[in-house]
Design an enzyme around this catalytic site. Structure first.
Site, PDB file in Angstrom:
ATOM      1  N   ARG A 185       3.189  -0.105  10.617  1.00 48.33           N
ATOM      2  CA  ARG A 185       4.206  -0.356  12.190  1.00 48.33           C
ATOM      3  C   ARG A 185       4.306  -0.881  12.326  1.00 48.33           C
ATOM      4  O   ARG A 185       5.669  -1.413  12.881  1.00 48.33           O
ATOM      5  CB  ARG A 185       3.830   1.205  12.705  1.00 48.33           C
ATOM      6  CG  ARG A 185       3.874   2.431  12.278  1.00 48.33           C
ATOM      7  CD  ARG A 185       3.251   3.805  12.697  1.00 48.33           C
ATOM      8  NE  ARG A 185       1.417   3.788  12.655  1.00 48.33           N
ATOM      9  CZ  ARG A 185       0.443   4.566  12.844  1.00 48.33           C
ATOM     10  NH1 ARG A 185       1.237   5.165  14.110  1.00 48.33           N
ATOM     11  NH2 ARG A 185      -0.522   4.041  13.323  1.00 48.33           N
ATOM     12  N   ASP A 199     -12.823  15.737  -3.035  1.00 49.52           N
ATOM     13  CA  ASP A 199     -13.084  16.519  -3.688  1.00 49.52           C
ATOM     14  C   ASP A 199     -14.712  16.581  -5.178  1.00 49.52           C
ATOM     15  O   ASP A 199     -15.341  15.912  -4.766  1.00 49.52           O
ATOM     16  CB  ASP A 199     -11.578  16.649  -4.402  1.00 49.52           C
ATOM     17  CG  ASP A 199     -11.478  18.021  -4.860  1.00 49.52           C
ATOM     18  OD1 ASP A 199     -12.298  18.871  -4.875  1.00 49.52           O
ATOM     19  OD2 ASP A 199      -9.859  19.425  -4.373  1.00 49.52           O
ATOM     20  N   ASN A 204     -16.376  16.118 -10.498  1.00 49.63           N
ATOM     21  CA  ASN A 204     -15.290  16.493 -11.865  1.00 49.63           C
ATOM     22  C   ASN A 204     -13.529  16.334 -11.332  1.00 49.63           C
ATOM     23  O   ASN A 204     -12.680  15.703 -12.195  1.00 49.63           O
ATOM     24  CB  ASN A 204     -15.229  17.854 -12.493  1.00 49.63           C
ATOM     25  CG  ASN A 204     -14.139  18.280 -13.665  1.00 49.63           C
ATOM     26  OD1 ASN A 204     -15.036  17.456 -14.814  1.00 49.63           O
ATOM     27  ND2 ASN A 204     -13.744  19.055 -13.872  1.00 49.63           N
ATOM     28  N   LYS A 254       0.738  -1.392  -0.457  1.00 52.86           N
ATOM     29  CA  LYS A 254      -0.562  -0.287   0.214  1.00 52.86           C
ATOM     30  C   LYS A 254       0.883   1.091   0.151  1.00 52.86           C
ATOM     31  O   LYS A 254       1.799   1.200   0.985  1.00 52.86           O
ATOM     32  CB  LYS A 254      -1.009   0.389   1.068  1.00 52.86           C
ATOM     33  CG  LYS A 254      -1.634   1.442   1.454  1.00 52.86           C
ATOM     34  CD  LYS A 254      -2.954   1.509   2.248  1.00 52.86           C
ATOM     35  CE  LYS A 254      -1.936   1.162   4.580  1.00 52.86           C
ATOM     36  NZ  LYS A 254      -2.246   3.121   3.902  1.00 52.86           N
ATOM     37  N   ASP A 275      -3.388   4.466  -1.825  1.00 50.95           N
ATOM     38  CA  ASP A 275      -4.426   4.866  -1.081  1.00 50.95           C
ATOM     39  C   ASP A 275      -4.373   6.239  -0.916  1.00 50.95           C
ATOM     40  O   ASP A 275      -3.481   6.628  -0.579  1.00 50.95           O
ATOM     41  CB  ASP A 275      -3.055   4.358   0.077  1.00 50.95           C
ATOM     42  CG  ASP A 275      -4.937   4.343   1.448  1.00 50.95           C
ATOM     43  OD1 ASP A 275      -6.194   4.927   1.340  1.00 50.95           O
ATOM     44  OD2 ASP A 275      -4.146   4.296   2.293  1.00 50.95           O
TER      45      ASP A 275
HETATM   46  O1  C5P Z   1       0.496   1.782  11.142  1.00 52.10           O
HETATM   47  P1  C5P Z   1      -0.262   0.716  10.826  1.00 52.10           P
HETATM   48  O2  C5P Z   1      -0.474  -0.060  10.668  1.00 52.10           O
HETATM   49  O3  C5P Z   1      -0.761   2.263  11.881  1.00 52.10           O
HETATM   50  O4  C5P Z   1      -0.908   1.623   8.848  1.00 52.10           O
HETATM   51  C1  C5P Z   1      -2.101   1.589   8.239  1.00 52.10           C
HETATM   52  C2  C5P Z   1      -1.983   2.243   7.328  1.00 52.10           C
HETATM   53  O5  C5P Z   1      -2.811   2.275   6.876  1.00 52.10           O
HETATM   54  C3  C5P Z   1      -1.433   3.584   7.163  1.00 52.10           C
HETATM   55  O6  C5P Z   1      -0.603   3.458   5.747  1.00 52.10           O
HETATM   56  C4  C5P Z   1      -2.916   4.703   7.216  1.00 52.10           C
HETATM   57  O7  C5P Z   1      -2.525   5.366   6.469  1.00 52.10           O
HETATM   58  C5  C5P Z   1      -3.850   3.704   6.478  1.00 52.10           C
HETATM   59  N1  C5P Z   1      -5.208   3.585   6.785  1.00 52.10           N
HETATM   60  C6  C5P Z   1      -5.769   3.655   8.157  1.00 52.10           C
HETATM   61  N2  C5P Z   1      -7.041   3.852   8.293  1.00 52.10           N
HETATM   62  C7  C5P Z   1      -7.962   4.000   7.072  1.00 52.10           C
HETATM   63  C8  C5P Z   1      -7.423   3.849   5.740  1.00 52.10           C
HETATM   64  C9  C5P Z   1      -5.706   3.470   5.922  1.00 52.10           C
HETATM   65  O8  C5P Z   1      -4.616   3.505   9.035  1.00 52.10           O
HETATM   66  N3  C5P Z   1      -9.232   3.891   7.890  1.00 52.10           N
END
Ligand code: C5P
Length: 230
Positions: free
Chosen positions: A208, A67, A70, A35, A62
């Protein structure tokens, strides 16, 4: 990309592309896709996303687009030079925007962001939304399903509810995955990988817990094993 396969996507939340490549080398045997979010994309642009294609892993871009109709549909056309497998847009961008994006002839799979996993009931209430996270996500899921998006991003806590109302091939993407209750950082509506799969998630997003680990390969392997053995 197979919508029905349970899969593990690693969030490449890095600014330096070199770090992303090093990480992929360590975990590529265990993951089903990557992602790419705003941190990587805004630091490096499309060109570095295209370079990630050499691993042959599906790419979920992601960008959480939000917005007017268009602008978002033209942005989706611009993204087609990268040809990601999946792209995210906010369901709260509204029906017309979702309709226009879903009806584009050339587009990646479009998945709708429902309620960020860093938010909880209190945050909804402060925004004037007097619903539980479950009922709010259900409302947004119904919109995404009706307007023929390919999937939704939610906490796995709502995945069971979404599964009960969506078509079989609908992709349920769940970030906020933790192996234990330590190190939640900014995430609130978290679940374990086991719970996410049992609730009907199709794609687990893990950032993470893998990328900040001393041994990313081991963590990815552990999560993959859990997913495969439920
Ligand atoms: O580090 P961690 O496992 O918390 O990362 C979650 C990832 O998923 C991040 O890249 C974050 O932008 C993404 N994400 C999220 N919640 C959402 C959509 C995407 O944490 N609803």
């Amino acid at each position: 990309m197979d919508n029905l396969k349970r899969s593990l996507f690693c969030a490449l939340d890095f600014k330096d592309p070199g770090d992303a490549h090093k990480l992929i080398e360590k975990v590529k045997k265990y993951i089903d896709g990557v992602k790419v979010g705003l941190e990587f994309f805004l630091a490096n642009g499309p060109i570095e996303v295209i370079k990630l294609k050499k691993y042959g892993l599906p790419i979920f871009l992601d960008l959480k687009l939000h917005d007017i109709p268009n602008t978002v549909s033209e942005a989706v056309k611009s993204v087609m030079k990268i040809k990601p497998d999946l792209l995210s847009v906010h369901i709260t961008g509204g029906r017309q925007m979702l309709k226009e994006v879903a009806s584009l002839k050339k587009r990646p799979k479009i998945v709708g962001i429902s309620m960020l996993t860093s938010l909880e009931k209190q945050d909804l209430n402060q925004m004037g939304i007097n619903l539980s996270p479950e009922n709010y996500v259900k409302k947004l899921a119904k919109i995404a399903i009706k307007l023929r998006l390919d999937g939704i991003v939610s906490s796995a806590r709502e995945a069971k509810l979404i599964r009960s109302i969506c078509p079989q091939e609908f992709i349920i993407i769940t970030p906020g995955i933790r192996l234990d209750s330590k190190n939640l950082a900014d995430q609130k509506r978290v679940t374990t990988p086991k719970h996410a799969i049992e609730n009907g998630a199709s794609m687990l997003i893990v950032g993470r817990p893998i990328i900040k680990s001393k041994n990313p390969g081991n963590v990815a392997k552990k999560i993959k094993n859990i997913i495969e053995n439920i």
